[in-house]
Design a protein around this motif. Structure first.
Motif, PDB file in Angstrom:
ATOM      1  N   GLN A 211       0.821  -1.191  -0.004  1.00 10.13           N
ATOM      2  CA  GLN A 211       0.052  -0.007   0.037  1.00 10.13           C
ATOM      3  C   GLN A 211       0.881   1.259   0.010  1.00 10.13           C
ATOM      4  OE1 GLN A 211      -3.255   0.313  -0.448  1.00 10.13           O
ATOM      5  NE2 GLN A 211      -4.251  -1.312   0.181  1.00 10.13           N
ATOM      6  N   THR A 217       0.993   2.768  -4.771  1.00  3.77           N
ATOM      7  CA  THR A 217       1.753   1.761  -4.480  1.00  3.77           C
ATOM      8  C   THR A 217       3.137   1.916  -4.878  1.00  3.77           C
ATOM      9  OG1 THR A 217       2.220  -0.719  -4.461  1.00  3.77           O
ATOM     10  CG2 THR A 217       1.275   0.420  -6.448  1.00  3.77           C
ATOM     11  N   TYR A 256      -3.180   0.857   6.492  1.00  2.87           N
ATOM     12  CA  TYR A 256      -2.740   0.403   5.198  1.00  2.87           C
ATOM     13  C   TYR A 256      -2.286  -1.172   5.277  1.00  2.87           C
ATOM     14  CZ  TYR A 256      -1.237   5.267   4.780  1.00  2.87           C
ATOM     15  OH  TYR A 256      -1.456   6.643   4.713  1.00  2.87           O
TER      16      TYR A 256
END
Length: 491
Positions: A211, A217, A256
């Motif tokens: 994440q 990303t 995340y």
């Protein structure tokens, strides 16, 4: 005396000629021609990482997310086909797999250029800065035939002339394959000899690493394996018609730690509460939504009688919904809103300009099936509906099943198509006790976040199709193991 066999009769002169030719051919293929020479490969060694000896495989460094640089000191030696030192003088190109090279430095002035370093007498040493490295990572070296032109002189690969073989009609970079870059001072191709280092030990990336601790990303379009080994606990929180959602329960406080795996259809033999012991795939950003495509996975099945490890959903309040960073931390995770009501103006008939009514929230004013934001009337209508808590635009609902709910201080979109007995348009303006589901991001428009209900257990209200109150996560949507498309009704 026996006569010679038919078809095998040769004169003495012909036999002698054949023998001489065969001997000459064999001599050309034998060792009498001398040893093969020239560079064939490179011996590459990483001698230190960030000023320390390279880590052992049992104690890997943390995966690099691409936001910091790692410094590797290295040595390179050119080798001939027999593995002996070769007197190679020229530039070689450095790369790292997986990851990316930022730049190369050398104590020898002018030896390092970008991602390239010059070997003299077949050897070179320097420091390479790398990023986004994870897992067993190697430094690669290749002779691509690059020779940077001296400063102030026009490079051969940019002089408008054909400087290599006469039969080659290709001129300069990028037409001539011998030109690695525009400042290359030779149109001749390299040997493409290569070599790589021993693996440098980094950990596999966790879901939080994938994440990236932000909106995108660091591993876009990379095929990676995610760290699911103990003590990490990665659990399935949703089985959907197009994939599955997982949460890493280890170190969840930072967020995340949730991810969607896009499987194109319902994953076979999977169930909410299952643990994932192996997970790999290609990481993508789909309109701002991080997902793992073409996933490979291994399941540790949840069994009846075990404690389901699915965490309770995070209850969203107005400040959290208004904070894009806070919402990004929860992307693909289980969330819930309580006491929100469906927009009062929510229906298929065209809006009257930018005015809406209970059955009129359709901003596709010309009826072509889509909203044209270049059109002043349709764009104005859509923007006005988006800003109005009591308007849920019809084309978004008809296309994706999304509709708006609000509580007076905040608004968010929901998708309850998995609750087939519930018709939101029949309950416009009514309060929903709670909506639970996975949180999805879509970068278009002003309302980017949608809560997608997983099953009827996720919708609590007094209407038909709802449950009277939210169920705990260890029970909600824990259905029989999927063998076919368990969401077929919503496809």
């Amino acid at each position: 005396m026996r006569p010679p066999a038919r078809g095998c009769t040769f004169s003495a002169a012909l036999s002698a000629t054949f023998s001489a030719a065969l001997s000459a051919a064999l001599a050309g293929c034998g060792g009498d021609g001398g040893p093969l020479t020239g560079v064939s490969s490179f011996r590459v060694e990483v001698v230190s990482v960030n000023g320390a000896p390279p880590p052992p495989a049992a104690l890997p460094l943390p995966a690099n997310r691409g936001d910091t640089a790692e410094e590797w000191a290295f040595t390179i030696e050119a080798r001939d086909p027999a593995g002996r030192p070769a007197p190679f003088d020229g530039m070689v190109r450095l790369g790292v797999e997986p990851g990316a090279v930022i730049d190369v430095a050398s104590e020898e002035e002018g030896a390092a250029v970008g991602r390239n370093i010059r070997l003299r007498g077949g050897v070179a040493s320097g420091v390479v800065r790398v990023t986004a490295v994870y897992g067993p990572t190697r430094l690669w070296v290749e002779d691509i035939g690059y020779q940077p032109a001296p400063r102030g002189r026009k490079p051969v690969c940019a002089n408008g002339l054909n400087d290599d073989a006469p039969g080659d009609v290709l001129v300069d970079f990028p037409a001539d394959p011998g030109c690695a870059f525009a400042d290359d001072d030779t149109e001749e191709e390299g040997s493409f000899s290569a070599g790589n280092s021993q693996p440098v030990a980094y950990a596999l990336p966790t879901i939080a690493d994938v994440q990236g601790g932000g909106s995108t990303t660091p591993y876009a379009f990379e095929g990676i394996q995610i760290n699911t080994a103990a003590p990490r606990r990665v659990v399935v929180t949703r089985v959907a018609s197009d994939g599955f959602y997982v949460t890493d329960l280890t170190g969840a406080d930072g967020g995340y730690n949730h991810l969607f795996a896009f499987n194109f259809n319902t994953p076979a033999n999977m169930r909410v509460c299952d643990r994932i012991e192996y997970l790999a795939g290609t990481v993508n950003e789909f309109f701002g939504f991080t997902e793992l495509s073409f996933p490979s996975y291994e399941i540790a099945p949840f069994r009846s009688g075990d404690e389901c490890p699915v965490p309770e959903p995070r209850v969203l309040d107005a400040p959290t919904i208004a904070d894009p960073v806070a919402m990004e931390r929860l992307e693909s995770g289980l969330v819930r809103v309580e006491g929100y009501h469906i927009s009062a103006n929510f229906g298929p008939k065209p809006a009257t300009g930018s005015s809406f009514a209970p059955d009129r929230s359709n901003c596709d004013l010309n009826g072509d099936g889509q909203i044209d934001f270049a059109s002043a009337s349709e764009g104005r209508c859509a923007n006005a509906c988006s800003d109005d808590p009591e308007c849920s635009e019809w084309t978004g609902y008809s296309a994706r099943g999304n509709y708006k709910i609000s509580n007076g201080s905040s608004m968010i979109q929901v998708q309850t198509g998995t609750v087939s007995a519930f018709d939101p348009t029949s309950h416009r303006g009514e309060v929903l006790g709670a909506v639970t589901g996975t949180l999805r991001n879509f970068s278009g428009g002003s309302l980017n976040w949608t809560i997608e209900a997983r099953c009827p257990d996720d919708l609590a209200c007094e209407a038909s199709g709802c449950v009277p109150a939210p169920k705990p996560s260890k029970e909600a949507c824990v259905r029989a193991r999927s063998l076919d498309d368990n969401d077929a009704e919503t496809n």
